[in-house]
Design an enzyme around this catalytic site. Sequence first.
Site, short mmCIF file in Angstrom:
data_model
loop_
_atom_site.label_atom_id
_atom_site.label_comp_id
_atom_site.label_asym_id
_atom_site.label_seq_id
_atom_site.Cartn_x
_atom_site.Cartn_y
_atom_site.Cartn_z
N GLY A 181 16.88 -11.89 -37.32
CA GLY A 181 17.05 -12.67 -37.88
C GLY A 181 17.33 -12.32 -40.09
O GLY A 181 16.95 -12.88 -40.86
N ALA A 182 18.56 -11.58 -39.68
CA ALA A 182 19.07 -11.05 -40.80
C ALA A 182 19.30 -11.78 -42.18
O ALA A 182 19.67 -11.35 -43.30
CB ALA A 182 19.97 -9.40 -40.77
N GLY A 205 18.20 -14.86 -43.19
CA GLY A 205 17.17 -15.54 -42.96
C GLY A 205 16.02 -15.53 -44.42
O GLY A 205 16.73 -14.66 -45.61
N MET A 236 13.59 -13.85 -45.32
CA MET A 236 12.29 -12.80 -45.21
C MET A 236 13.45 -11.91 -44.82
O MET A 236 13.18 -10.91 -45.11
CB MET A 236 11.69 -13.39 -44.52
N PRO A 266 0.73 -12.02 -39.78
CA PRO A 266 0.59 -13.30 -40.02
C PRO A 266 1.06 -13.55 -41.78
O PRO A 266 2.03 -14.51 -41.59
CB PRO A 266 -0.14 -14.10 -39.12
N ASN A 267 0.91 -12.46 -41.67
CA ASN A 267 1.24 -12.15 -43.73
C ASN A 267 0.73 -10.70 -43.62
O ASN A 267 0.17 -10.11 -43.81
CB ASN A 267 -0.26 -13.08 -43.99
N PHE A 268 2.33 -10.32 -44.15
CA PHE A 268 2.41 -8.51 -44.60
C PHE A 268 1.79 -8.30 -46.27
O PHE A 268 1.91 -7.16 -46.48
CB PHE A 268 3.79 -8.31 -44.70
N HIS A 280 3.20 -24.38 -48.92
CA HIS A 280 4.69 -23.02 -48.35
C HIS A 280 6.26 -24.39 -49.19
O HIS A 280 5.51 -25.33 -49.58
CB HIS A 280 4.47 -22.91 -46.99
N LYS A 329 10.12 -23.75 -44.39
CA LYS A 329 9.00 -23.71 -43.40
C LYS A 329 8.91 -24.58 -42.29
O LYS A 329 8.26 -25.91 -42.41
CB LYS A 329 7.64 -22.76 -44.24
P1 NAP Z 1 14.80 -19.15 -42.22
O1 NAP Z 1 15.30 -18.20 -43.90
O2 NAP Z 1 14.87 -19.87 -41.36
O3 NAP Z 1 15.24 -17.68 -41.64
C1 NAP Z 1 15.20 -17.49 -40.16
C2 NAP Z 1 16.62 -17.24 -39.76
O4 NAP Z 1 16.87 -16.68 -38.45
C3 NAP Z 1 18.07 -17.81 -39.89
O5 NAP Z 1 18.54 -16.98 -40.50
C4 NAP Z 1 18.41 -17.91 -38.52
O6 NAP Z 1 19.79 -17.95 -38.31
C5 NAP Z 1 17.31 -16.55 -37.87
N1 NAP Z 1 17.50 -17.16 -36.36
C6 NAP Z 1 17.64 -17.85 -35.58
N2 NAP Z 1 16.78 -17.87 -34.30
C7 NAP Z 1 17.62 -16.46 -34.28
C8 NAP Z 1 17.41 -15.19 -33.33
N3 NAP Z 1 17.80 -15.89 -31.76
N4 NAP Z 1 18.45 -14.45 -33.01
C9 NAP Z 1 18.33 -13.78 -34.24
N5 NAP Z 1 18.28 -14.35 -35.43
C10 NAP Z 1 17.91 -16.09 -35.09
O7 NAP Z 1 12.93 -18.65 -42.36
P2 NAP Z 1 12.07 -17.80 -43.34
O8 NAP Z 1 11.79 -17.89 -44.65
O9 NAP Z 1 13.26 -16.12 -43.72
O10 NAP Z 1 10.84 -17.32 -42.16
C11 NAP Z 1 11.32 -16.49 -41.14
C12 NAP Z 1 10.01 -16.42 -40.38
O11 NAP Z 1 8.88 -15.46 -40.43
C13 NAP Z 1 8.75 -18.11 -40.34
O12 NAP Z 1 8.32 -17.51 -38.78
C14 NAP Z 1 7.96 -17.82 -41.66
O13 NAP Z 1 6.90 -18.31 -40.52
C15 NAP Z 1 7.90 -16.36 -41.25
N6 NAP Z 1 7.38 -15.91 -42.61
C16 NAP Z 1 6.79 -14.31 -41.77
C17 NAP Z 1 5.94 -14.32 -42.91
C18 NAP Z 1 5.05 -12.71 -43.22
O14 NAP Z 1 4.24 -12.02 -44.17
N7 NAP Z 1 4.07 -12.55 -41.36
C19 NAP Z 1 6.39 -14.25 -44.75
C20 NAP Z 1 6.90 -15.08 -44.89
C21 NAP Z 1 7.18 -15.54 -43.24
P3 NAP Z 1 19.67 -19.49 -38.47
O15 NAP Z 1 19.31 -20.83 -39.11
O16 NAP Z 1 21.21 -20.09 -37.97
O17 NAP Z 1 19.61 -20.39 -37.14
#
Ligand code: NAP
Length: 269
Positions: A19-20, A22, A24, A130-132, A159, A163
């Site tokens: 997910g590099a 995105g 996060m 769920p939250n780092f 958020h 999201k």
């Molecule tokens: P985002 O900007 O939509 O990033 C997700 C990325 O993953 C996009 O670049 C997407 O590509 C890519 N992706 C989709 N399917 C994939 C696959 N099968 N293999 C590899 N990459 C793939 O979302 P974000 O805001 O970074 O958030 C990502 C996740 O982290 C969400 O679930 C969010 O709730 C969570 N989150 C967690 C925390 C924590 O502390 N745990 C904090 C913040 C967010 P495409 O756009 O081309 O589909």
Amino acid sequence: MDDDSTRRTGVAIRVAVVGAGGRMGAEVCRAVDAADGLELVAAVDPSADGTSPAGVEDGPTIVAAIGDLDGDRVDVAVEFTTPDTVRANVEALLAAGIHVVVGATGMDGDDLAAVEGAATDADRHVFVAPNFAIGAVLMMQFAAEAARHLPDIEIIERHHDGKVDAPSGTALRTADMVADARTTDVEPVGGDDRHPGARGFTHRGVPVHAVRLPGLVAHQEVVAGGVGETLTIRHDSIDRSSFMPGVVLAVRAVADLDAPLVVGLEHLL
Ligand code: NAP
């Protein structure tokens, strides 16, 4: 990947970010690149266009799919994709012999049980948070403490409008901790479900309200009500850098966990 490669003393932990491309994932690539003892060796994102992660000098070229990774050259993968893709990705990474740190939200109890089984079969570990953000972990612990004395609790999570899931994984985890900590049963005041899109939920008897607006990052209030008083516990991630110390901590710890699956950053603090 052989066992020794996950505990190679004095050698950097080799990290892949899934997910590099995105919000996060891009931040995680930069944090891993900057962290002592970690080496960013691979990055996965469907947007792969022959470039490296933004802001990483001499970084690896992003590949399109986990199948393009060489499992023998990766110790730990960090997964920040989507609720729809996370479980399959974690299972594929484990099958390739890679420990996994999961940041993507959306896995339910069945998903976690499946992932735990896959980790056991692969003799690898999965760490899920769920939250780092350290402050968010404290907010959840304080909420659980409050629930022992003030069991009437509602959660308001806010958020950014990009999201995709609601309610947030943090809100669900907080509701679980509140429900586990309560010593009396609570029947929440009934709601009105005539307004689709209002994003109201009840999880284990804890009402959760989800706000999605431009300008927000990740915020949560836990509001407890008592006789003639309220208590509000609030956490704000005002920048995605807030999550990075926790992610780096988890990457360093995941190979040495004493269970195939561990959920919650509090277990590493
Ligand atoms: P985002 O900007 O939509 O990033 C997700 C990325 O993953 C996009 O670049 C997407 O590509 C890519 N992706 C989709 N399917 C994939 C696959 N099968 N293999 C590899 N990459 C793939 O979302 P974000 O805001 O970074 O958030 C990502 C996740 O982290 C969400 O679930 C969010 O709730 C969570 N989150 C967690 C925390 C924590 O502390 N745990 C904090 C913040 C967010 P495409 O756009 O081309 O589909």
